[in-house]
Design an enzyme around this catalytic site. Structure first.
Site, PDB file in Angstrom:
ATOM      1  N   CYS A 187       0.834  -1.205   0.000  1.00 16.43           N
ATOM      2  CA  CYS A 187       0.000   0.000   0.000  1.00 16.43           C
ATOM      3  C   CYS A 187       0.872   1.260   0.000  1.00 16.43           C
ATOM      4  O   CYS A 187       1.566   1.531  -0.970  1.00 16.43           O
ATOM      5  CB  CYS A 187      -0.976  -0.042   1.163  1.00 16.43           C
ATOM      6  SG  CYS A 187      -2.337   1.159   0.983  1.00 16.43           S
ATOM      7  N   HIS A 221      -4.004  -4.738  -0.165  1.00 14.10           N
ATOM      8  CA  HIS A 221      -3.628  -5.283   1.138  1.00 14.10           C
ATOM      9  C   HIS A 221      -3.720  -6.813   1.085  1.00 14.10           C
ATOM     10  O   HIS A 221      -4.816  -7.368   1.154  1.00 14.10           O
ATOM     11  CB  HIS A 221      -4.568  -4.757   2.235  1.00 14.10           C
ATOM     12  CG  HIS A 221      -4.362  -3.319   2.549  1.00 14.10           C
ATOM     13  ND1 HIS A 221      -3.441  -2.882   3.467  1.00 14.10           N
ATOM     14  CD2 HIS A 221      -4.961  -2.210   2.053  1.00 14.10           C
ATOM     15  CE1 HIS A 221      -3.478  -1.559   3.537  1.00 14.10           C
ATOM     16  NE2 HIS A 221      -4.387  -1.121   2.687  1.00 14.10           N
ATOM     17  N   GLU A 224      -3.021  -8.928   3.351  1.00 18.88           N
ATOM     18  CA  GLU A 224      -3.534  -9.452   4.626  1.00 18.88           C
ATOM     19  C   GLU A 224      -5.046  -9.361   4.732  1.00 18.88           C
ATOM     20  O   GLU A 224      -5.655  -9.995   5.602  1.00 18.88           O
ATOM     21  CB  GLU A 224      -2.866  -8.721   5.801  1.00 18.88           C
ATOM     22  CG  GLU A 224      -3.389  -7.326   6.092  1.00 18.88           C
ATOM     23  CD  GLU A 224      -2.843  -6.236   5.191  1.00 18.88           C
ATOM     24  OE1 GLU A 224      -3.138  -5.056   5.445  1.00 18.88           O
ATOM     25  OE2 GLU A 224      -2.129  -6.563   4.211  1.00 18.88           O
TER      26      GLU A 224
END
Length: 213
Positions: free
Chosen positions: A82, A192, A194
């Site tokens: 990011c 992202h 995650e």
């Protein structure tokens, strides 16, 4: 045992990334740290980030982590996430114009305010937030990830690499934009991982196996 450092400079979903890496890397020692010695001792490094690039660069320079990242970038695999991806570029238009790390030639620009939705014609919202398909290259970090797989994004700015060969992933949101870059042992994504469920976990697992070549 492999070791991974997640750079802590006060901006990023550090524990979320650590938990995701733990899920796919049971044999990896993970350390969240701002200590240059810890970071430079790791086999691989993740450079995360959320928020504004001006504050990001201020903190990196204040702590000396800008030079640590430059050293990592020439010595071992580095994954930018990011804002960490945007910081690898030369310059960002955010915060009135901000000089970045300059590790990958290119610039960071804000999405236009008047991008039309192709289905409704209404203006698309900025920030770009939500799931989007990524059309990707054949880089090792995409192994096992379907072409045009969807990942989760939250951003108002996008990168434009100066070299076409550094582009490793492309998305469309009003305009076509670069969603991943790769150069030597650097790899960075605007989304992202995650928060991107199976595909994001697969990318992190690939990073833990990647030797940077």
């Amino acid at each position: 045992m492999n070791s991974l450092a997640i750079i802590d400079y006060g901006m990023g979903n550090l524990h979320s990334i650590a938990k995701a890496v733990e899920h796919v890397g049971a044999d990896t020692r993970i350390r969240i740290s701002a200590d240059p010695a810890h970071i430079l001792d790791a086999d691989r490094v993740i450079f995360p980030g959320v928020g504004a690039i001006g504050h990001c660069m201020e903190e990196l320079r204040r702590t000396g982590l800008d030079d640590v990242i430059r050293e990592v970038a020439v010595s071992r695999p580095l994954l930018g996430v990011c804002l960490g991806m945007q910081a690898l570029m030369e310059h960002s238009a955010e915060n009135g114009g901000t000089d970045c790390l300059g590790l990958i030639p290119g610039r960071v620009t804000r999405f236009p305010a008047d991008m039309p939705d192709p289905l409704t014609g209404a203006a698309l919202k900025v920030p770009h937030m939500g799931w989007n398909a990524v059309h990707h290259s054949d880089h090792p970090l995409w192994q096992g990830i379907d072409q045009d797989e969807r990942f989760y994004f939250v951003h108002s700015y996008y990168v434009t690499p100066a070299r076409a060969e550094d582009r490793a992933g492309v998305c469309t949101y009003g305009i076509d934009f670069t969603s991943a870059v790769a150069h030597a042992n650097l790899f960075a994504v605007q989304f992202h991982p995650e928060k991107s469920q199976h595909a994001g976990l697969q990318l992190l697992a690939n990073f833990l196996r990647w030797d940077g070549n």
